[in-house]
Write a protein that holds these residues in place. Structure first.
Motif, PDB file in Angstrom:
ATOM      1  N   THR A 125      27.107  41.980  37.063  1.00 27.86           N
ATOM      2  CA  THR A 125      26.227  40.886  37.429  1.00 27.86           C
ATOM      3  C   THR A 125      26.588  39.687  36.575  1.00 27.86           C
ATOM      4  O   THR A 125      26.922  39.818  35.403  1.00 27.86           O
ATOM      5  CB  THR A 125      24.765  41.282  37.187  1.00 27.86           C
ATOM      6  N   ILE A 126      26.511  38.548  37.220  1.00 28.43           N
ATOM      7  CA  ILE A 126      26.916  37.340  36.520  1.00 28.43           C
ATOM      8  C   ILE A 126      25.842  36.280  36.746  1.00 28.43           C
ATOM      9  O   ILE A 126      25.224  36.197  37.816  1.00 28.43           O
ATOM     10  CB  ILE A 126      28.301  36.918  37.031  1.00 28.43           C
ATOM     11  N   PHE A 127      25.544  35.541  35.714  1.00 29.81           N
ATOM     12  CA  PHE A 127      24.509  34.523  35.823  1.00 29.81           C
ATOM     13  C   PHE A 127      24.931  33.308  35.044  1.00 29.81           C
ATOM     14  O   PHE A 127      25.411  33.400  33.923  1.00 29.81           O
ATOM     15  CB  PHE A 127      23.184  35.063  35.279  1.00 29.81           C
ATOM     16  N   MET A 128      24.738  32.167  35.707  1.00 28.82           N
ATOM     17  CA  MET A 128      25.030  30.931  35.008  1.00 28.82           C
ATOM     18  C   MET A 128      23.843  30.005  35.160  1.00 28.82           C
ATOM     19  O   MET A 128      23.289  29.858  36.245  1.00 28.82           O
ATOM     20  CB  MET A 128      26.283  30.281  35.606  1.00 28.82           C
ATOM     21  N   GLU A 129      23.461  29.391  34.025  1.00 25.00           N
ATOM     22  CA  GLU A 129      22.377  28.430  34.066  1.00 25.00           C
ATOM     23  C   GLU A 129      22.765  27.280  34.962  1.00 25.00           C
ATOM     24  O   GLU A 129      23.872  26.773  34.877  1.00 25.00           O
ATOM     25  CB  GLU A 129      22.129  27.875  32.653  1.00 25.00           C
ATOM     26  N   CYS A 151      42.919  39.555  37.609  1.00 26.02           N
ATOM     27  CA  CYS A 151      41.578  39.938  38.056  1.00 26.02           C
ATOM     28  C   CYS A 151      41.113  38.973  39.119  1.00 26.02           C
ATOM     29  O   CYS A 151      41.367  37.775  39.015  1.00 26.02           O
ATOM     30  CB  CYS A 151      40.597  39.861  36.890  1.00 26.02           C
ATOM     31  N   LEU A 152      40.454  39.487  40.099  1.00 28.07           N
ATOM     32  CA  LEU A 152      39.851  38.629  41.103  1.00 28.07           C
ATOM     33  C   LEU A 152      38.356  38.902  41.105  1.00 28.07           C
ATOM     34  O   LEU A 152      37.931  40.049  40.967  1.00 28.07           O
ATOM     35  CB  LEU A 152      40.415  38.940  42.486  1.00 28.07           C
ATOM     36  N   ILE A 153      37.596  37.835  41.236  1.00 24.80           N
ATOM     37  CA  ILE A 153      36.136  38.017  41.293  1.00 24.80           C
ATOM     38  C   ILE A 153      35.671  37.535  42.637  1.00 24.80           C
ATOM     39  O   ILE A 153      36.040  36.433  43.077  1.00 24.80           O
ATOM     40  CB  ILE A 153      35.444  37.256  40.153  1.00 24.80           C
ATOM     41  N   GLN A 154      34.914  38.376  43.322  1.00 24.43           N
ATOM     42  CA  GLN A 154      34.414  38.006  44.633  1.00 24.43           C
ATOM     43  C   GLN A 154      32.901  38.062  44.653  1.00 24.43           C
ATOM     44  O   GLN A 154      32.327  38.956  44.019  1.00 24.43           O
ATOM     45  CB  GLN A 154      35.001  38.935  45.686  1.00 24.43           C
ATOM     46  N   PRO A 155      32.204  37.232  45.321  1.00 26.58           N
ATOM     47  CA  PRO A 155      32.714  36.117  46.114  1.00 26.58           C
ATOM     48  C   PRO A 155      33.336  35.033  45.250  1.00 26.58           C
ATOM     49  O   PRO A 155      33.069  34.965  44.060  1.00 26.58           O
ATOM     50  CB  PRO A 155      31.463  35.612  46.823  1.00 26.58           C
ATOM     51  N   GLU A 156      34.105  34.247  45.871  1.00 27.57           N
ATOM     52  CA  GLU A 156      34.842  33.249  45.113  1.00 27.57           C
ATOM     53  C   GLU A 156      33.914  32.171  44.562  1.00 27.57           C
ATOM     54  O   GLU A 156      34.101  31.680  43.467  1.00 27.57           O
ATOM     55  CB  GLU A 156      35.899  32.595  46.001  1.00 27.57           C
ATOM     56  N   VAL A 157      32.930  31.810  45.395  1.00 31.14           N
ATOM     57  CA  VAL A 157      31.985  30.794  44.937  1.00 31.14           C
ATOM     58  C   VAL A 157      30.652  31.484  44.654  1.00 31.14           C
ATOM     59  O   VAL A 157      30.103  32.180  45.501  1.00 31.14           O
ATOM     60  CB  VAL A 157      31.805  29.692  45.998  1.00 31.14           C
ATOM     61  N   GLU A 198      25.351  39.786  41.771  1.00 38.23           N
ATOM     62  CA  GLU A 198      26.265  40.902  41.584  1.00 38.23           C
ATOM     63  C   GLU A 198      27.611  40.498  42.181  1.00 38.23           C
ATOM     64  O   GLU A 198      27.673  39.998  43.310  1.00 38.23           O
ATOM     65  CB  GLU A 198      25.736  42.127  42.309  1.00 38.23           C
ATOM     66  N   VAL A 199      28.680  40.714  41.412  1.00 40.47           N
ATOM     67  CA  VAL A 199      30.009  40.370  41.927  1.00 40.47           C
ATOM     68  C   VAL A 199      30.916  41.585  41.824  1.00 40.47           C
ATOM     69  O   VAL A 199      30.636  42.517  41.070  1.00 40.47           O
ATOM     70  CB  VAL A 199      30.649  39.206  41.149  1.00 40.47           C
ATOM     71  N   VAL A 200      31.976  41.549  42.599  1.00 40.70           N
ATOM     72  CA  VAL A 200      32.961  42.630  42.557  1.00 40.70           C
ATOM     73  C   VAL A 200      34.178  42.114  41.792  1.00 40.70           C
ATOM     74  O   VAL A 200      34.751  41.077  42.113  1.00 40.70           O
ATOM     75  CB  VAL A 200      33.379  43.040  43.981  1.00 40.70           C
ATOM     76  N   ILE A 206      42.553  36.767  32.520  1.00 43.46           N
ATOM     77  CA  ILE A 206      41.594  35.695  32.770  1.00 43.46           C
ATOM     78  C   ILE A 206      41.337  35.588  34.263  1.00 43.46           C
ATOM     79  O   ILE A 206      42.282  35.573  35.056  1.00 43.46           O
ATOM     80  CB  ILE A 206      42.123  34.362  32.229  1.00 43.46           C
ATOM     81  N   ALA A 207      40.066  35.543  34.619  1.00 42.37           N
ATOM     82  CA  ALA A 207      39.712  35.372  36.033  1.00 42.37           C
ATOM     83  C   ALA A 207      39.007  34.034  36.190  1.00 42.37           C
ATOM     84  O   ALA A 207      38.257  33.611  35.310  1.00 42.37           O
ATOM     85  CB  ALA A 207      38.811  36.498  36.492  1.00 42.37           C
ATOM     86  N   LYS A 208      39.283  33.401  37.283  1.00 42.69           N
ATOM     87  CA  LYS A 208      38.645  32.106  37.516  1.00 42.69           C
ATOM     88  C   LYS A 208      37.455  32.297  38.434  1.00 42.69           C
ATOM     89  O   LYS A 208      37.528  33.079  39.399  1.00 42.69           O
ATOM     90  CB  LYS A 208      39.632  31.157  38.183  1.00 42.69           C
ATOM     91  N   VAL A 209      36.362  31.573  38.132  1.00 34.33           N
ATOM     92  CA  VAL A 209      35.196  31.617  39.024  1.00 34.33           C
ATOM     93  C   VAL A 209      34.710  30.204  39.282  1.00 34.33           C
ATOM     94  O   VAL A 209      34.888  29.314  38.441  1.00 34.33           O
ATOM     95  CB  VAL A 209      34.022  32.439  38.427  1.00 34.33           C
TER      96      VAL A 209
END
Lengths: 1184, 135
Positions: free
Chosen positions: A841-845, A774-780, A788-790, A870-873
Motif C-alpha cells: 500500500t502506498i500513500f502520499m499526502e 521494478c514496475l509499479i501498477q497502476p502507473e498513476v 494498494e499497488v502491485v 528504483i521504480a518511478k511512480v
C-alpha cells in the motif's frame, strides 16, 4: 681469309714493281657494282687482288674446276718506246697473247705506261705511237683491252685521273672474269647436286665443291653469300641424316657414323682448320668432326660479319641438332663423350664470343649466352654425376667412374696451342674439373653463378630460380644446407606467388629435407607441416614428415611450445562456425561449433583445442559500420582469377606484395543533415590498404606469424582425436563475464606444438547484463488516498538466490505499508529473466495547489544486488483550491473554489475558514454549513464568506481553509483501514483589501432626445470619490486612464489625467463617440497611484517585487497589481522621452496600481444602447 | 605428337596441364613454368613496337636437348604452351600452328560454357579429349 683472287703480270717487271703498291692499294679503294646472273640482286664489291708473275704453266685448263687458286686475270705492262716495241716487246706480247688464247682465256689487259706526255700529243700522224701500234696489233676488236696510263708516278691531277680510269676499267674487267667463272662453276655445281640421289655420289666431294664457291665469295668479301653456301650444305647434310634415319641409307654416310672415339670440342681459333678440311676431303672425319668443321666455318664467317651474338644463337641450335643427329644415327660414343663435346664446344663459343663481342656487349647478346651457359652448366653437372664427382661424403668415386674420367679425358683430343689466347682452353678447364671433386665443385659453382647472373641480367627470373633449385640440391649434397635453404625459400616463394602449387609442394618437400638437415626445428616443423598437409605429394613422404613432426612435438613437451600457423595441417572451415545462442546471460552455457579439417595423412590426437574469445567493445560506430558493410553489398569487385594471386608476376618485378582483392565502397553524402546534400558519391573505405606502397616499405610478403593471445576468455577441449578430413568440434563453456565477445583464435596443441589460427569471422557472443527493474501498477496513483499497488520485479540477468527481502525506502511525503514492520517484501527464489509480483500500500499526502501530477521515485534495496532498484511512480493530486476576493462598495466577500482533477468523486465535508492571526475580523459564511459537496474532474465546488473587519485600520489576514474529504469511488483500490476522511488545508494571506476609492462613469448623449447614435459625440463623465474611512492621505496623487476597444469607441480629449482628492472627490469629463450600434460597455477607466518623485530604482524595484509577488502569490492574492512607466503624452514634459532607454536620464513618474478591491468601479457592468444614425424602424443590433 | 600441353592463365598460374608420360609430370611443369620467361619476353617486345595486331603464335620459345617448347598467347593473355620431342622432326612450324589454333578454338568453346568461371582450373572433358587427341 688471307688469299685474294690471283692476277698475273707480264712485260716490264721493273715497271710493274714500281707501280705494284699503288695498284694494290688503289684497287679496293672504291667499290664496284657487280651485276649477277639468275636475277640475284647486284652487289657492290671491294675488289682485291694478289699479283703473281705470268707463267704459261700456271694457266688453268678448260676442265680445271678450281676457283680460289685460279689466276683470273692477266695484265701485260709496258712503257717501251716505238723502237723497242718493234724490236722485242711486240714479239713478247704476241707470245703472251697466244699463250692465253691457247688456254681459251679472254681475260687480259695491256697497260701502256706513258711517261712523256708531249709524245702523245705532238704526234700528228696516226699509228705512229706505241699505243696505236698495240691497239692495231692486238686489240683490233676489243679496244678496251688496251689502256694508257699517263705519268703514273707523278702526283698531278692528270695522272690521278688516269689512275682512276684505270681502276674503273680494271674492276669492270675483273668482275667480268669472275662472273663468267662463277656462272660456269655454279652450273657445274648444280649439276653435281642434282645427281645426289645417284649411287656413287659422294657428299664429301660435293661439299668441297660448294665450299670452294663459299671461299670465293669470302675472298670477294661477300660474306652473306659465303654463309649461304655453308647453310645450304648444312641443310643438305641434315636432310641426308634425316633420310638415313628413316631408312634411306647412303654409302658415304657410313664413314661418318663409325663409333666415335674423339669428342674434341669445337675450335674457333683458326678461321679454317686445314687439317680438318683434309679429313673431310679424305672422308675420314667423324660426324662430330665434320659438324665441328662446318660450324667453325659458319662462325668464322659470322665473326667476319661482326655478328658474334648470332654465333651464340646458332650454337644452341647446333648443339641440340648435333646431339639429336648422334642419337638418330645411332653413333656409338662412350657415355659422357657427347656431354664432353657439348661442354667443350659451348665453352669455346662463349669464350670466343666474349672476346669478339666486348664492343657489342648488350642485352640481346646475353639473351643467348644465358641459355648457352645454362646448357654448359647442365652438361657439367651431368658429367659430374657420371664420374662420381658430385659431393657426397659417404661414397668415393667407383673404379668404373675413375676409368671413365680417364677415357673421357683422352677422348678430348690434343689441343693446339694458341699463344694469343691467355685464358685456359675449355679442354683444360674440363680436365681440371674432372680431376678432383674439389675442383669440380669450384668450377661448377662458378659456372652456375655466372649462369644465374646472366639470367637475372636479362630478366629471366624463372629460369634463374630453377637453376637455384639445382644449386640448392648441389649444396645439400655438399653438406651446406644453409646455402641450399636460401635458394629453396626463394624458389618456393616465387612458385607460390605465381600459383603453381604442384611446384610449390615439390619444392617444399626439398625444403623440408633441407631444414631437417640443418636441424632448425622451428622452421623444419613449419615446412614439414606444409608437406604433411599437401594434397599432391606422395603419401609416403607426407607420412614420413608427419611422423617426424609428431616426434618433435613429443620431444618438446616440456619446453616452451612452438607456435605454428594451423592452416597447412588443420584447416578451420570458417563458414561452418556456429554459435548456438548468440545472446546469453551471465553464467549461462556458451556453445560454439565449427569444423576442423585435418589434412595430415593420419588422425592425430590433440592434447588441447581451445577457442579464444576477445572482448569486443560495443562501440556504436564500429557496430554501425560493420552493419553497413554487411548490409551494403560492395558494389564493385575486382576479382582476380585466383584468390591467392592478385597481381601478375612479371619477369621484371619478381616479388610483389599482395593487394587486397576487394575494393570496399560506400555511399557518401555530404551536406547538412536536414537540407539538400551538397555532395553525393561513393568513397573507398580501404584506401589505406589499396594505396599502400608496395615496393619497399614493409614489403615483406610472408604473412605475419600468429601470436598466441593470452586472455581469460577461453573455451577449451582436452584430449581430442582429430580424424582425417572433417571433424566437428563443439566447445561448451560458461559465460563468466558480461560483454560482447568476438571469436578470435583457435589453437590446437599437440604436445610441444601449438597450431594457431586467427579467425576472421563476424560472429559474436553477447553475454547479457540486463539490470533488474521494478514496475509499479497502476502507473498513476491518486495522492491523498492510500492505495494498494502491485510491484512487479523483473529479475533481469540476476536470479534471486533464495528467499530474500526487498526493503522499501520511505521518503518524507510517501508512506508505504508492506504489511511487515521493516517495510520489506518477501521474495521467493526466482530464476533470472522472470518477474515476480508483490502487493503493498502506498500513500502520499496531497496538497491544495501545485501541479496536478508529480513524479516520485521509490527505492528498493535488494540484498543480492549492489545497487538499489528504483521504480518511478506518478501521483495525481485530486484537488486544486483557489480563492477570489469579491467587492461590493465597501463590503468584501471571499470565494473559495475547489476544483477536482480526478475521475473518482470526492466528498467534501466540514469545511471551514478561519483567520489565524487576528480576531479583529468576522468571517460570515454564506453557505449551507452541513452541505456535502462533491468534486471530480468535471465538477467543482465553491463556498463564500463575507469579511467584516471590526477595526478601521487596514489589516493583514492569515487565513486557513480546512476541509475533510473522502473518496467515494469503490473502484479505487483503497485500503479499508484507511477509508476514513482525510484532511486538507489551504493557507493564504490577504492584505490591503479595503475599498479606498469609488470610481463612477456616466455616459450621457448630448442630443436632445437623449438617444445615443452612432457617430455622434457623447459626453463621458468620470467621478472618483474617496471612501469615508479612507486612511490614506487625501493628497495622494492619482491617475486615471481611459481605454476602449478602438472599434467600439472613439476617444476624444485627454484619456489620461492626474488628480488628487483634496476635496474628497474628483470629476472630469471627456468626449467619446460610439462606433458600433447596439449595447456597448462604457469605456474602461483605471485608477492608479501616481508617484511623480519615484526614482527609477524604485520603479524597477517595484516592478520586480510585483512580479515576484505575482509569481509567489499567484493563487493567494488576486490583486492585479501592475506598474507602468509613465507613457502619457500629457504629463510627461518631453513627449519624445517615452522610450525606456531615454527615461533613465529624466525623472521618472511611476504609476503604481492598486490592489484588488481597493478601487471599486461601480459602473463596470453598465452598457449604453447605441442607435444607428438614421433611425428607422429596423434596428441593427450588435450584441457584444 | 605433343608430349605436354599447358594452358596458363593471364596471371601465369596453370589452368590446365596435360603430359603424356604422366610419371614425370613435374619435369614438364618446370619446363612450362620456365618457358613463361620467354613468353613474357616475346610479348613485351611485340607490345613495345606497335599497336597493330600481334600474331598470337610466338613460335619456338626455347629448345632443349630433348624437347622443343612452343608458345601462343591469346588476346586476353592466356598462354598456351606445347612441348614436343626434339626427335619428332615431322612436326613443322605449320603443324604446330594448326595445333595451337585447334587448342585455341577448343579453349574458346570451353570458355563459352556458362558454368565455367574464367580463371578456374579447366576440368572440361571435351577439352581434355581434344588435348589428348593432339598428343
Amino acid at each position: 681469309m688471307e688469299s685474294k683472287p690471283i692476277v698475273t703480270y707480264h712485260g716490264n717487271q721493273v715497271l710493274f714493281s714500281s707501280l705494284r703498291s699503288i695498284v694494290l692499294q688503289g684497287l679496293p679503294k672504291e667499290p664496284a657494282e657487280w651485276r649477277r646472273s639468275y636475277g640475284r640482286p647486284p652487289k657492290s664489291v671491294n675488289l682485291e687482288a694478289s699479283f703473281v708473275p705470268y707463267d704459261e704453266d700456271i694457266l688453268p685448263e678448260e676442265t680445271d674446276k678450281t676457283l680460289v687458286s685460279r689466276p683470273y686475270f692477266h695484265i701485260f705492262w709496258t712503257d717501251c718506246d716505238l723502237e723497242s716495241y718493234k724490236q722485242t716487246v711486240r714479239e713478247e706480247m704476241a707470245e703472251w697473247c697466244s699463250g692465253l688464247k691457247n688456254h681459251n682465256i679472254p681475260d687480259w689487259l695491256i697497260v701502256v705506261v706513258v711517261t712523256d706526255e708531249t709524245k702523245v700529243k705532238s704526234k700528228l700522224l696516226p699509228r705512229s705511237s706505241v699505243i696505236d701500234k698495240v691497239r692495231s696489233d692486238f686489240c683490233g676488236k676489243q679496244p678496251d683491252r688496251c689502256f694508257v696510263l699517263v705519268e703514273p708516278l707523278k702526283s698531278d691531277p692528270k695522272s690521278a685521273e688516269s689512275w682512276n680510269t684505270f681502276f674503273v676499267r680494271l674492276r669492270q674487267l675483273l668482275l667480268q672474269a669472275y662472273g663468267r667463272h662463277l656462272t660456269k662453276y655454279e652450273d657445274n655445281m648444280r649439276g653435281l647436286r642434282e645427281k645426289r640421289n645417284e649411287a656413287g655420289w659422294n657428299f664429301q666431294e660435293y661439299f668441297l665443291v660448294q665450299e670452294e664457291l663459299g671461299f670465293m665469295f669470302e675472298m670477294m668479301g661477300l660474306y652473306d653469300d659465303a654463309l649461304i653456301q655453308y647453310d645450304e650444305l648444312d641443310a643438305l647434310f641434315t636432310q641426308f641424316v634425316l633420310n638415313h634415319a628413316s631408312g634411306v641409307t647412303v654409302e658415304w654416310l657410313l664413314t661418318l657414323i663409325k663409333p666415335c672415339t674423339s669428342w674434341a670440342g669445337l675450335s674457333l681459333i683458326k678461321p679454317i682448320d686445314r687439317e680438318k678440311r683434309d679429313c673431310v676431303r679424305d672422308n675420314k672425319a667423324s660426324l662430330l668432326e665434320f659438324r665441328n668443321y662446318l660450324f667453325s666455318r659458319q662462325c668464322a664467317i659470322l665473326f667476319l660479319m661482326n655478328k658474334p651474338w648470332e654465333v651464340v644463337q646458332r650454337a644452341i641450335d647446333f648443339f641440340h641438332n648435333t646431339v639429336q643427329e648422334m642419337k638418330v644415327l645411332e653413333v656409338q660414343i662412350p657415355l659422357g663423350g657427347l656431354d664432353c663435346w657439348v661442354f667443350l664446344s659451348a665453352l669455346e663459343v662463349l669464350q670466343h664470343c666474349q672476346k669478339q663481342a666486348e664492343s657489342v656487349q648488350n642485352k640481346s647478346y646475353s639473351l643467348y649466352t644465358a641459355s648457352l651457359w645454362d646448357y654448359a652448366c647442365r652438361k657439367l653437372r651431368l658429367l659430374g654425376e657420371l664420374c662420381g664427382l658430385m659431393p657426397n661424403q659417404t661414397e668415393q668415386p667407383s673404379s668404373e667412374q675413375l676409368s671413365r674420367v680417364i677415357d673421357l679425358t683422352s677422348g678430348m683430343g690434343i689441343e693446339e696451342i694458341d699463344p694469343a689466347v691467355t685464358q685456359p682452353r675449355p679442354r683444360d678447364k674440363l680436365r681440371e674439373a674432372l680431376s678432383s671433386r674439389e675442383s669440380f665443385q669450384k668450377i661448377y659453382l662458378e659456372l652456375s653463378e655466372l649462369t644465374m647472373g646472366t639470367f637475372k641480367h636479362i630478366g629471366r627470373f624463372r629460369s634463374a630460380r630453377l637453376l637455384g633449385k639445382d644449386l640448392a640440391h648441389f649444396y645439400m649434397q655438399l653438406g651446406e644446407p644453409q646455402k641450399a635453404e636460401n635458394f629453396l625459400v626463394d624458389v618456393e616463394k616465387s612458385y607460390h606467388q605465381e600459383g603453381w602449387y604442384q611446384l610449390v609442394e615439390a619444392t617444399r618437400l626439398e625444403l623440408a629435407n633441407c631444414q631437417k638437415y640443418i636441424g632448425d626445428v622451428t622452421r623444419y616443423v613449419k615446412t614439414a607441416c606444409q608437406v604433411a598437409g599437401s594434397q599432391t605429394l606422395k603419401l609416403s613422404e607426407r607420412e614420413k614428415h608427419m611422423t617426424e613432426v609428431l616426434q618433435i612435438a613429443d620431444e618438446h613437451k616440456a619446453d616452451e611450445p612452438i607456435t605454428l600457423r594451423a592452416s597447412p595441417l588443420f584447416f578451420i572451415v570458417e563458414s561452418s562456425v556456429q554459435i548456438k545462442e548468440e545472446k546469453v546471460s551471465l553464467d549461462e552455457k556458451v556453445e560454439v561449433e565449427f569444423v576442423i579439417q585435418n589434412n595430415s595423412p593420419f588422425s592425430i590426437s590433440c592434447n588441447k583445442i581451445w577457442l579464444t574469445l576477445k572482448s569486443f567493445k560495443p562501440d556504436q560506430n564500429v557496430m554501425e559500420k560493420r552493419a553497413k558493410v554487411i548490409n551494403q553489398k560492395p558494389n564493385v569487385f575486382r576479382t582476380g582469377s585466383d584468390a591467392s594471386l592478385d597481381k601478375q608476376v612479371t619477369n621484371f618485378k619478381p616479388v610483389r606484395r599482395q593487394m587486397p582483392s576487394l575494393i570496399n565502397l560506400q555511399a557518401s553524402i555530404e551536406g547538412t543533415k536536414k537540407g539538400i546534400p551538397s555532395l553525393c558519391g561513393i568513397t573507398c573505405v580501404n584506401t589505406h590498404e589499396l594505396l599502400k606502397r608496395a615496393d619497399s616499405a614493409g614489403g615483406s610478403i610472408g604473412k605475419q606469424e600468429p601470436v598466441k593471445l593470452e586472455t581469460s576468455n577461453i573455451l577449451c577441449l582436452e584430449n581430442v582425436k582429430l580424424q582425417q578430413a572433417d571433424n566437428r568440434i563443439r566447445f561448451m563453456g560458461q559465460a563468466q563475464e558480461a560483454g560482447t565477445f568476438k571469436l578470435q583464435q583457435v589453437g590446437i596443441q599437440i604436445q610441444g606444438l601449438e597450431f594457431l589460427k586467427d579467425l576472421d569471422v563476424e560472429n559474436y557472443i553477447t553475454v547479457g547484463t540486463e539490470e533488474p527493474y521494478c514496475l509499479i501498477q497502476p502507473e498513476v496513483i491518486l495522492a491523498g488516498v492510500p492505495q494498494e499497488v502491485v510491484v512487479t520485479l523483473h529479475t533481469g540477468s540476476y536470479s534471486i538466490p533464495s528467499t530474500n527481502k526487498l526493503v522499501v525506502r520511505e521518503s518524507p511525503d510517501i508512506t508505504v505499508d508492506t504489511g511487515s514492520h521493516d517495510k520489506s517484501l518477501v521474495l521467493e527464489k526466482t530464476p533470472k529473466e522472470t518477474s515476480t509480483k508483490m502487493k503493498m500500500t502506498i500513500f502520499m499526502e496531497t496538497r491544495a495547489n501545485g501541479p496536478e501530477i508529480t513524479e516520485n521515485k521509490i527505492v528498493f534495496d535488494c540484498d543480492w544486488l549492489t545497487r538499489p532498484v528504483i521504480a518511478k511512480v506518478q501521483f495525481l493530486h485530486p484537488f486544486k483550491i483557489e480563492h477570489h476576493l469579491r467587492t461590493c462598495k465597501e463590503r468584501k466577500f471571499l470565494q473559495i473554489q475547489v476544483s477536482g482533477s480526478s475521475e473518482p468523486n470526492f466528498e467534501l465535508t466540514e469545511w471551514n475558514l478561519i483567520a489565524t492571526n487576528t480576531c479583529d475580523v468576522d468571517l460570515v459564511p454564506h453557505n449551507f454549513s452541513h452541505h456535502k459537496l462533491r468534486v471530480n474532474k468535471h465538477q467543482l465546488a465553491s463556498c463564500i464568506w463575507q469579511i467584516k473587519p471590526n477595526i478601521q485600520q487596514d489589516i493583514d489576514l492569515e487565513l486557513q481553509f480546512h476541509m475533510m474529504y473522502r473518496c467515494l469511488e469503490s473502484g479505487i483500490q483503497t485500503v479499508n483501514d484507511y477509508k476514513k476522511k482525510q484532511h486538507v488545508i489551504h493557507k493564504f494571506h490577504l492584505s490591503h483589501f479595503q475599498t479606498l476609492y469609488t470610481a463612477h462613469i456616466d455616459v450621457t448623449p448630448k442630443s436632445e432626445d437623449k438617444v445615443c447614435k452612432i457617430g455622434s459625440m457623447v459626453c463621458m463623465k468620470l467621478h472618483v470619490k474617496a471612501m469615508e474611512n479612507n486612511s490614506i492621505s487625501k493628497d495622494q496623487n492619482l491617475i486615471y486612464e481611459v481605454s476602449a476597444d478602438q472599434s467600439m469607441w472613439g476617444l476624444y480629449g485627454k484619456t489620461t489625467g492626474t488628480f488628487s482628492l483634496e476635496k474628497g472627490d474628483y470629476s472630469t469629463q471627456m468626449n467619446v463617440m460610439p462606433l458600433l450600434t447596439g449595447f456597448l460597455h462604457y469605456p474602461k477607466v483605471t485608477i492608479s497611484k501616481y508617484d511623480q518623485t519615484a526614482s527609477e530604482d524604485i520603479w524597477v524595484k517595484n516592478d520586480n517585487e510585483n512580479q515576484e509577488q505575482e509569481k509567489q502569490d499567484n493563487c493567494q492574492d488576486f490583486s492585479e497589481s501592475f506598474t507602468k512607466a509613465a507613457v502619457s503624452d500629457v504629463d510627461n514634459p518631453s513627449p519624445n522621452d517615452n522610450s525606456p532607454a531615454k527615461t533613465k536620464e529624466s525623472k521618472l513618474a511611476a504609476i503604481i496600481a492598486f490592489k484588488t478591491g481597493q478601487v471599486y468601479y461601480s459602473s463596470i457592468g453598465q452598457q449604453i444602447q447605441v442607435y444607428p444614425e438614421n433611425a428607422s424602424t429596423d434596428l441593427e443590433v450588435t450584441v457584444l | 605428337m605433343a608430349v605436354c600441353v599447358a594452358v596458363i592463365a593471364k596471371e601465369n598460374y596453370p589452368l590446365f596441364i596435360k603430359t603424356i608420360p604422366t610419371e614425370n609430370e613435374l619435369k614438364f611443369y618446370y619446363t612450362v613454368h620456365t618457358s613463361l620467361d620467354v613468353v613474357e619476353e616475346k610479348v613485351s617486345v611485340v607490345g613495345k613496337n606497335n599497336n597493330e595486331l600481334r600474331e598470337l603464335y610466338l613460335g619456338l620459345l626455347y629448345p632443349t636437348e630433348d624437347y622443343k617448347v612452343y608458345g601462343y598467347v591469346t588476346n586476353t593473355k592466356v598462354k598456351f604452351v606445347i612441348v614436343v620431342e626434339s626427335s619428332n622432326t615431322s612436326l613443322r612450324d605449320n603443324e604446330i600452328r594448326s595445333m595451337f589454333r585447334k587448342l585455341h578454338n577448343s579453349y574458346v568453346d570451353m570458355l563459352c560454357n556458362p558454368f565455367y568461371t574464367p580463371g578456374e582450373p579447366i576440368t572440361s572433358k571435351t577439352f581434355e579429349n581434344m588435348v589428348l587427341s593432339m598428343m
